[in-house]
Design a protein around this motif. Sequence first.
Motif, mmCIF file in Angstrom:
data_model
loop_
_atom_site.group_PDB
_atom_site.id
_atom_site.type_symbol
_atom_site.label_atom_id
_atom_site.label_comp_id
_atom_site.label_asym_id
_atom_site.label_seq_id
_atom_site.Cartn_x
_atom_site.Cartn_y
_atom_site.Cartn_z
ATOM 1 N N SER A 126 -28.834 -84.758 40.618
ATOM 2 C CA SER A 126 -28.884 -83.747 39.377
ATOM 3 C C SER A 126 -29.633 -82.610 39.318
ATOM 4 O O SER A 126 -30.312 -81.629 39.073
ATOM 5 N N GLY A 127 -30.174 -82.971 40.597
ATOM 6 C CA GLY A 127 -31.512 -81.474 40.520
ATOM 7 C C GLY A 127 -32.651 -81.365 40.307
ATOM 8 O O GLY A 127 -33.224 -80.953 40.024
ATOM 9 N N ARG A 128 -33.187 -82.877 39.289
ATOM 10 C CA ARG A 128 -34.397 -82.872 38.480
ATOM 11 C C ARG A 128 -34.405 -83.997 37.935
ATOM 12 O O ARG A 128 -33.144 -85.059 38.995
ATOM 13 N N LYS A 129 -35.963 -84.144 37.931
ATOM 14 C CA LYS A 129 -35.910 -85.640 37.712
ATOM 15 C C LYS A 129 -35.314 -86.028 36.266
ATOM 16 O O LYS A 129 -35.873 -85.935 35.536
ATOM 17 N N ARG A 130 -34.752 -87.990 36.759
ATOM 18 C CA ARG A 130 -33.869 -88.440 35.070
ATOM 19 C C ARG A 130 -34.409 -89.383 34.723
ATOM 20 O O ARG A 130 -34.181 -89.803 34.425
ATOM 21 N N CYS A 131 -34.768 -90.148 36.312
ATOM 22 C CA CYS A 131 -35.423 -91.736 36.424
ATOM 23 C C CYS A 131 -36.378 -91.575 36.929
ATOM 24 O O CYS A 131 -36.500 -91.011 37.981
ATOM 25 N N GLY A 132 -37.116 -92.743 36.813
ATOM 26 C CA GLY A 132 -38.619 -93.046 38.029
ATOM 27 C C GLY A 132 -38.378 -93.891 38.404
ATOM 28 O O GLY A 132 -39.044 -94.660 39.682
ATOM 29 N N GLY A 133 -37.815 -95.238 37.974
ATOM 30 C CA GLY A 133 -37.049 -96.370 38.704
ATOM 31 C C GLY A 133 -38.308 -97.221 38.765
ATOM 32 O O GLY A 133 -38.631 -98.428 39.332
ATOM 33 N N SER A 134 -39.332 -97.295 37.719
ATOM 34 C CA SER A 134 -41.282 -98.127 37.736
ATOM 35 C C SER A 134 -40.541 -99.627 36.699
ATOM 36 O O SER A 134 -39.870 -98.985 35.767
ATOM 37 N N THR A 135 -40.795 -100.392 37.504
ATOM 38 C CA THR A 135 -41.389 -101.285 36.509
ATOM 39 C C THR A 135 -42.308 -101.319 35.279
ATOM 40 O O THR A 135 -43.189 -100.357 35.767
ATOM 41 N N ILE A 136 -42.425 -102.473 35.377
ATOM 42 C CA ILE A 136 -42.849 -102.603 34.229
ATOM 43 C C ILE A 136 -44.261 -103.027 34.712
ATOM 44 O O ILE A 136 -45.925 -102.702 33.648
ATOM 45 N N THR A 137 -44.355 -103.422 35.834
ATOM 46 C CA THR A 137 -46.104 -104.008 36.231
ATOM 47 C C THR A 137 -46.510 -102.052 37.155
ATOM 48 O O THR A 137 -47.931 -102.256 36.852
ATOM 49 N N GLN A 138 -45.306 -101.760 37.292
ATOM 50 C CA GLN A 138 -45.668 -100.877 38.079
ATOM 51 C C GLN A 138 -46.599 -100.176 36.734
ATOM 52 O O GLN A 138 -47.343 -98.713 37.179
ATOM 53 N N GLN A 139 -45.708 -99.505 35.734
ATOM 54 C CA GLN A 139 -46.423 -98.885 35.140
ATOM 55 C C GLN A 139 -47.991 -99.505 34.542
ATOM 56 O O GLN A 139 -48.577 -98.126 34.201
ATOM 57 N N THR A 140 -48.319 -100.264 34.225
ATOM 58 C CA THR A 140 -49.092 -101.272 34.063
ATOM 59 C C THR A 140 -50.310 -100.719 35.204
ATOM 60 O O THR A 140 -51.453 -100.709 34.836
ATOM 61 N N VAL A 141 -49.952 -100.242 36.171
ATOM 62 C CA VAL A 141 -51.141 -100.514 37.155
ATOM 63 C C VAL A 141 -51.522 -99.323 37.366
ATOM 64 O O VAL A 141 -52.310 -98.781 37.633
ATOM 65 N N LYS A 142 -50.089 -97.928 37.085
ATOM 66 C CA LYS A 142 -50.395 -96.401 37.105
ATOM 67 C C LYS A 142 -51.488 -96.656 35.695
ATOM 68 O O LYS A 142 -52.161 -95.451 35.752
ATOM 69 N N THR A 143 -51.271 -97.146 34.314
ATOM 70 C CA THR A 143 -52.325 -96.720 33.414
ATOM 71 C C THR A 143 -53.371 -96.868 33.578
ATOM 72 O O THR A 143 -54.096 -96.844 32.978
ATOM 73 N N PHE A 144 -53.358 -98.653 33.613
ATOM 74 C CA PHE A 144 -54.942 -98.985 34.806
ATOM 75 C C PHE A 144 -55.790 -98.156 35.444
ATOM 76 O O PHE A 144 -56.875 -97.467 35.113
#
Length: 442
Positions: A126-144
């Motif tokens: 698509s030539g742009r970021k449409r999704c990241g593929g992060s799991t809930i676990t990854q989102q949790t550690v990113k937030t913390f």
Amino acid sequence: MSEEDTLVTATWSRRRRWLVGAAVGLLAAVVTGSLVGFVGLAWIARDLPTLRSLNDYQPPQATRVYGHEGSLVARYARERRTVVPYDRIPEVMVQAVIAAEDSDFFRHEGVDYAAILRCAVLNVMSGRKRCGGSTITQQTVKTFFLTPEKTLLRKLKEVILAKRLEGALRKEDILFLYLNQIYFGHGAYGVQEAAKVYFGIDVGELDVAQAALLAGLPKSPSRIDPYRAPERATERRRYVLGRMRDLGFITAEEYGQHEGAPIVLDRGEIDRQVDSSNHYAAHVRRQLEERLGEDAAADGGLKVHTGQDPEMQRWAEEAIDRGLRALDKRQGWRGPLIGLDRPQLESLRQALRSRRERVRIKGDDGAPVVWDLGRLARADRKADPASWAELAQFRLARADRVVAGIVTEVNDAARHATVDLGDLQIRLPHRKALRWARPFRP
């Protein structure tokens, strides 16, 4: 052996040596690459934090100040959050979040490599970021633990921490952290405050449609804000409900029942938020900061009991407000907040009515709802007037409520003006009560 046989043998010998050399080179490259990767990951992981138990989870929570009879009179917080245990979060909320963010949450080990690869291919195509593929676990550690920067190094740290977190905690514990930590908009962190802000209820009372709406908000709380952008919020809710249907969490009949239903919000919950800026609340906060420090006062989750009489405080503030309004009226009318030509006016009114059709205010069963356009003074004059409608706030009509509406007609001969407030069209006669509306002259 003939000369031809000797030539063939020599050729095969050279090929065999080349193949053996290539195999040895490939093996060496794989081993070297593995060692470099291992050393690189070890170097990246050397200073990463750990969360070994739920006892380590101590998020900022609001300090609450109570009056002499026990009612809440002030709240101090950088993040408005009330932590609730996992068993108080209804299953439908868990299902909605899994459907919206990570359908394989209970099957993967913290990282969904197939989803990462799928998103990488989609982003490249698509030539742009449409999704990241992060799991809930990854989102949790990113937030913390991590910054929001979008780099390969941060992504590698995210993967390492996600694996660590999965090894230290149960899936339910990770969901507990995620659902109490994420931001839902309007100052609400965690599902309990989100349920209060948008619906005026406890998290345990959420139904399917409400859970689907909340589950869709963390993707972009400001862009999908149901108060300001009900169309986008409805579309996002429809997507979450569809995923819940596809995963077997709800039936096709339930999907059909909820996907197009109006969003019923409790605007009153935001209106009822305590005023923590009055002089009494400010004095209490100063005392807390002097004794305990600024961080403890704002984020310590303290319960402070005072001798304030909330009713008398309200009377005093209302008296000051009446006095200031009377003074302002004695100086005349300051003029409209914004001036519109006829096409702009019609575009704005059409957008406002479209929003009104998609939003229901809790308690408006048959009761008129008015729009408050006070925030249009901040509108971008170069933007499409239809986009200004997102600045409007919808409220239940009340005799003592001051709101900004659209003046659609001024009839000098009949000495009246007509104001459009949404569900109400008000005709204001130029009688004694409105004689203050003369040119502004302090």
